[in-house]
Motif scaffolding. Sequence first.
Motif, mmCIF file in Angstrom:
data_model
loop_
_atom_site.group_PDB
_atom_site.id
_atom_site.type_symbol
_atom_site.label_atom_id
_atom_site.label_comp_id
_atom_site.label_asym_id
_atom_site.label_seq_id
_atom_site.Cartn_x
_atom_site.Cartn_y
_atom_site.Cartn_z
ATOM 1 N N MET A 180 0.856 -1.173 0.000
ATOM 2 C CA MET A 180 0.000 0.000 0.000
ATOM 3 C C MET A 180 0.897 1.229 0.000
ATOM 4 O O MET A 180 1.870 1.295 0.733
ATOM 5 C CB MET A 180 -0.869 0.002 1.263
ATOM 6 C CG MET A 180 -1.788 1.196 1.355
ATOM 7 S SD MET A 180 -2.779 1.213 2.867
ATOM 8 C CE MET A 180 -3.765 -0.241 2.633
ATOM 9 N N ASN A 181 0.545 2.174 -0.847
ATOM 10 C CA ASN A 181 1.303 3.425 -0.820
ATOM 11 C C ASN A 181 0.560 4.435 0.051
ATOM 12 O O ASN A 181 -0.556 4.196 0.504
ATOM 13 C CB ASN A 181 1.563 3.947 -2.241
ATOM 14 C CG ASN A 181 0.285 4.312 -2.964
ATOM 15 O OD1 ASN A 181 -0.637 4.878 -2.393
ATOM 16 N ND2 ASN A 181 0.226 3.996 -4.250
ATOM 17 N N GLU B 77 -2.953 5.574 -1.015
ATOM 18 C CA GLU B 77 -3.998 4.582 -0.737
ATOM 19 C C GLU B 77 -4.367 4.585 0.746
ATOM 20 O O GLU B 77 -5.540 4.468 1.102
ATOM 21 C CB GLU B 77 -3.536 3.190 -1.168
ATOM 22 C CG GLU B 77 -3.429 3.032 -2.672
ATOM 23 C CD GLU B 77 -2.697 1.762 -3.090
ATOM 24 O OE1 GLU B 77 -3.083 1.208 -4.138
ATOM 25 O OE2 GLU B 77 -1.754 1.335 -2.398
ATOM 26 N N GLN C 120 -12.104 7.150 3.859
ATOM 27 C CA GLN C 120 -13.289 6.290 3.776
ATOM 28 C C GLN C 120 -13.805 5.934 5.174
ATOM 29 O O GLN C 120 -15.014 5.909 5.409
ATOM 30 C CB GLN C 120 -12.968 5.017 2.990
ATOM 31 C CG GLN C 120 -12.790 5.230 1.504
ATOM 32 C CD GLN C 120 -12.343 3.966 0.782
ATOM 33 O OE1 GLN C 120 -12.323 2.879 1.341
ATOM 34 N NE2 GLN C 120 -11.983 4.124 -0.484
ATOM 35 N N GLU D 168 -6.534 7.541 1.399
ATOM 36 C CA GLU D 168 -7.888 7.286 0.899
ATOM 37 C C GLU D 168 -8.663 6.371 1.859
ATOM 38 O O GLU D 168 -9.837 6.617 2.150
ATOM 39 C CB GLU D 168 -7.817 6.645 -0.494
ATOM 40 C CG GLU D 168 -9.173 6.377 -1.101
ATOM 41 C CD GLU D 168 -9.077 5.741 -2.472
ATOM 42 O OE1 GLU D 168 -9.977 4.955 -2.806
ATOM 43 O OE2 GLU D 168 -8.110 6.015 -3.210
ATOM 44 N N LEU D 169 -8.001 5.351 2.376
ATOM 45 C CA LEU D 169 -8.667 4.448 3.311
ATOM 46 C C LEU D 169 -9.048 5.164 4.606
ATOM 47 O O LEU D 169 -10.138 4.952 5.142
ATOM 48 C CB LEU D 169 -7.779 3.247 3.621
ATOM 49 C CG LEU D 169 -7.636 2.231 2.496
ATOM 50 C CD1 LEU D 169 -6.601 1.180 2.859
ATOM 51 C CD2 LEU D 169 -8.968 1.578 2.189
#
Length: 141
Positions: free
Chosen positions: A11-12, A15, A22, A18-19
């Motif tokens: 995972m960068n 990401e 969310q 973004e998680l």
Amino acid sequence: MENNYKDAPQMNLAELEELFQQLKDAGYTPVIKGLWFMQGEADTFGASSSAAYAELLETFISDIRADLTEATGFNCAEMPFVYGRIHRNPSYDPTAYLTSVQAGQDAVAAKNIKNVFMMDTTKDLVDPVTGAHRDPVQQDG
């Protein structure tokens, strides 16, 4: 150095950001409590000296704390960081670099950097049921 774990999920930071968003959008308040890091024995082949390894490990700890702070908005500047002292893995041939990496890891532990801890896999492994010391079968396990 070539990544030998091409099939491993990675995972960068984008990401991760973004998680986190969310989770926030779903009404959660995500918090990073700490980070566990285990150096791979295969990576010891590129270590040239314990001083260089110690410096790189300190830089990695500082960078990961800063990167996680930026990506998540959570202050990770003093986030607990635990790393495992590498131990001879029977799956790899012994290398001259193994002791250099261990010495570098020991040097970082000796500095008593705030919230940075080393688990010595040669003596800190404890059976979760009996509490007795247990020798590692496959050392990282």
